[in-house]
Design an enzyme around this catalytic site. Structure first.
Site, mmCIF file in Angstrom:
data_model
loop_
_atom_site.group_PDB
_atom_site.id
_atom_site.type_symbol
_atom_site.label_atom_id
_atom_site.label_comp_id
_atom_site.label_asym_id
_atom_site.label_seq_id
_atom_site.Cartn_x
_atom_site.Cartn_y
_atom_site.Cartn_z
ATOM 1 N N LYS A 31 0.842 -1.204 0.000
ATOM 2 C CA LYS A 31 0.000 0.000 0.000
ATOM 3 C C LYS A 31 0.876 1.253 0.000
ATOM 4 C CE LYS A 31 -4.310 -1.378 -0.170
ATOM 5 N NZ LYS A 31 -4.405 -2.767 0.052
ATOM 6 N N LYS A 53 -2.365 -12.627 -9.813
ATOM 7 C CA LYS A 53 -3.541 -12.636 -8.943
ATOM 8 C C LYS A 53 -4.693 -11.816 -9.507
ATOM 9 C CE LYS A 53 -5.214 -11.075 -4.561
ATOM 10 N NZ LYS A 53 -5.180 -9.967 -3.666
ATOM 11 N N LYS A 95 -9.245 -6.583 -7.408
ATOM 12 C CA LYS A 95 -10.076 -5.440 -7.753
ATOM 13 C C LYS A 95 -9.247 -4.307 -8.319
ATOM 14 C CE LYS A 95 -12.688 -6.502 -4.278
ATOM 15 N NZ LYS A 95 -13.031 -6.663 -2.942
HETATM 16 P P1 ADP Z 1 -8.918 -7.730 -3.658
HETATM 17 O O1 ADP Z 1 -7.561 -8.352 -3.710
HETATM 18 O O2 ADP Z 1 -9.620 -7.836 -4.937
HETATM 19 O O3 ADP Z 1 -8.937 -6.339 -3.082
HETATM 20 P P2 ADP Z 1 -9.675 -8.568 -1.057
HETATM 21 O O4 ADP Z 1 -8.288 -8.276 -0.630
HETATM 22 O O5 ADP Z 1 -10.784 -7.695 -0.567
HETATM 23 O O6 ADP Z 1 -9.733 -8.628 -2.643
HETATM 24 O O7 ADP Z 1 -9.974 -10.077 -0.659
HETATM 25 C C1 ADP Z 1 -11.167 -10.599 -0.088
HETATM 26 C C2 ADP Z 1 -11.027 -12.097 0.088
HETATM 27 O O8 ADP Z 1 -10.882 -12.708 -1.181
HETATM 28 C C3 ADP Z 1 -9.815 -12.543 0.902
HETATM 29 O O9 ADP Z 1 -10.128 -13.702 1.644
HETATM 30 C C4 ADP Z 1 -8.798 -12.860 -0.134
HETATM 31 O O10 ADP Z 1 -7.864 -13.812 0.311
HETATM 32 C C5 ADP Z 1 -9.661 -13.420 -1.245
HETATM 33 N N1 ADP Z 1 -9.058 -13.185 -2.549
HETATM 34 C C6 ADP Z 1 -8.978 -11.992 -3.218
HETATM 35 N N2 ADP Z 1 -8.365 -12.160 -4.416
HETATM 36 C C7 ADP Z 1 -8.056 -13.478 -4.493
HETATM 37 C C8 ADP Z 1 -7.437 -14.281 -5.488
HETATM 38 N N3 ADP Z 1 -7.031 -13.778 -6.636
HETATM 39 N N4 ADP Z 1 -7.269 -15.596 -5.217
HETATM 40 C C9 ADP Z 1 -7.714 -16.141 -4.050
HETATM 41 N N5 ADP Z 1 -8.321 -15.445 -3.093
HETATM 42 C C10 ADP Z 1 -8.495 -14.132 -3.292
#
Ligand code: ADP
Ligand code: TRP
Length: 329
Positions: free
Chosen positions: A111, A194, A197
């Protein structure tokens, strides 16, 4: 019985990474454990979302939880900010969280790199609030994707530190959990590691069939295998990983075989993934739209969930106050 807690930040619509990494496990676990699932709106404040959009984001995620199959009869479903006890536990746990550790957290370092103009204390102490979310219900299992492993390690550290400092066996040490196998990392369709969002490479649970097909057909590939039994490069391996999530094992092994003997045609490969993805997503999307329009139902679910979640939270916070020596006069 295992106690399960997990949440997802309300920063936008949920994508297939969120679904396969987290939400799908929530749904599977609710039959066998005492489960609490929440929407982490306090956590979303670390990146200063537009206040006029915050509530809409929470509502979207709540309808995605319900549309994907979380049941308010089986699980406690609530909004983080509807349970103010978590803010108090966060304050108390902050006394046991060392700055050096927080600064070394990889999500914090990311971040800082991504938006150096907004390195606020909420961002630094993000893992402490996450630990409070989990420890407040004295949870033992936390279904999350692979990227959350470090945060869970920190949660265990705070639980151990608290127990040993006060000579108690109060907090259990929770583990990151994936139903049946290792923690999942869903790759992006752009050849990147990965789906996320912020990276704009996601397929969302609310995407139309046409959008899904378009996104998959645009996925990054290469010129194709030229040697038999070669190891696919990352972008292709990512597509196999995605196929393993949406297609049957037979279809996956058929395309693996075609890659190995160099007969694979990427157009067919992507079409198969797109159709199987549409089959997975379309019914979920329809249910999401259905619940999203039912304001009354959504507010009843949130109110009922908050009331249940607060009972277990209040018990923990009053025990922690007592352990730490806070007494009422
Ligand atoms: P983002 O990375 O899109 O901001 P978040 O960090 O809000 O998503 O993640 C919310 C949940 O979804 C967490 O439990 C995270 O481990 C899971 N998650 C997010 N992206 C992935 C991914 N590409 N593969 C597996 N799990 C994911
Ligand atoms: N940090 C998690 C994420 O980005 C969201 C989250 C907040 C969470 N508190 C939690 C996940 C407690 C599990 C348990 O996805």
């Amino acid at each position: 019985m295992e106690k399960v807690v997990s949440g997802i930040r309300s920063t936008g619509n949920l994508h297939l990474g969120n679904y396969f990494g987290a939400l799908k496990n929530f749904i599977k676990m609710q039959d066998d454990a005492d489960c609490l699932f929440f929407i982490a709106d306090y956590h979303s404040l670390t990146t200063h979302p537009d206040p006029t959009q915050l509530n809409g984001n929470v509502r979207n995620v709540l309808s995605e939880y319900l549309g994907a199959g979380l049941s308010p009869e089986k699980s406690t479903i609530f909004i983080q900010s509807d349970m103010p006890e978590v803010a108090e536990l966060y304050l108390l746990l902050n006394m046991h969280a060392y700055i050096g550790e927080l600064e070394r957290t990889s999500s914090f370092k990311d971040k800082v790199r991504q938006h150096s103009e907004n390195v606020n204390a909420g961002l630094l102490t993000y893992p402490v609030l996450m630990a409070a979310d989990i420890l407040i219900h004295r949870a033992t299992q936390v279904p999350v994707g692979k990227d959350q492993e470090q945060h869970l390690e920190m949660t265990r550290q705070y639980a151990r530190r608290f127990n040993s400092k006060y000579g108690v066996e109060f907090f259990p040490e929770p583990v990151a959990y994936n139903f049946g196998s290792e923690l999942v990392k869903v790759p992006g369709l752009d050849g990147s590691g990965k789906m996320g969002k912020s990276t704009g490479n996601g397929v969302y649970l609310v995407d139309s069939d046409a959008d899904i097909r378009k996104k998959v057909m645009k996925a990054v590939t290469d010129g194709g295998p030229t040697e038999k039994n070669s190891t696919p490069p990352e972008a292709i391996e990512n597509l196999f990983t995605i196929m393993s999530l949406v297609s049957t094992p037979e279809i996956l092994s058929q395309f693996r075989g075609a890659y190995a003997d160099c007969s694979i045609r990427y157009g067919d490969f992507k079409k198969q993934i797109a159709e199987d993805m549409v089959t997975t997503v379309a019914p979920i999307r329809e249910r999401i739209f259905e619940v999203r329009s039912n304001e009354k139902y959504l507010s009843e679910v949130a109110a009922h969930g908050a009331q249940k979640a607060r009972q277990s939270a209040q018990a923990t916070v009053s025990a922690v106050r007592e352990i730490m020596g806070i007494k009422r006069f």
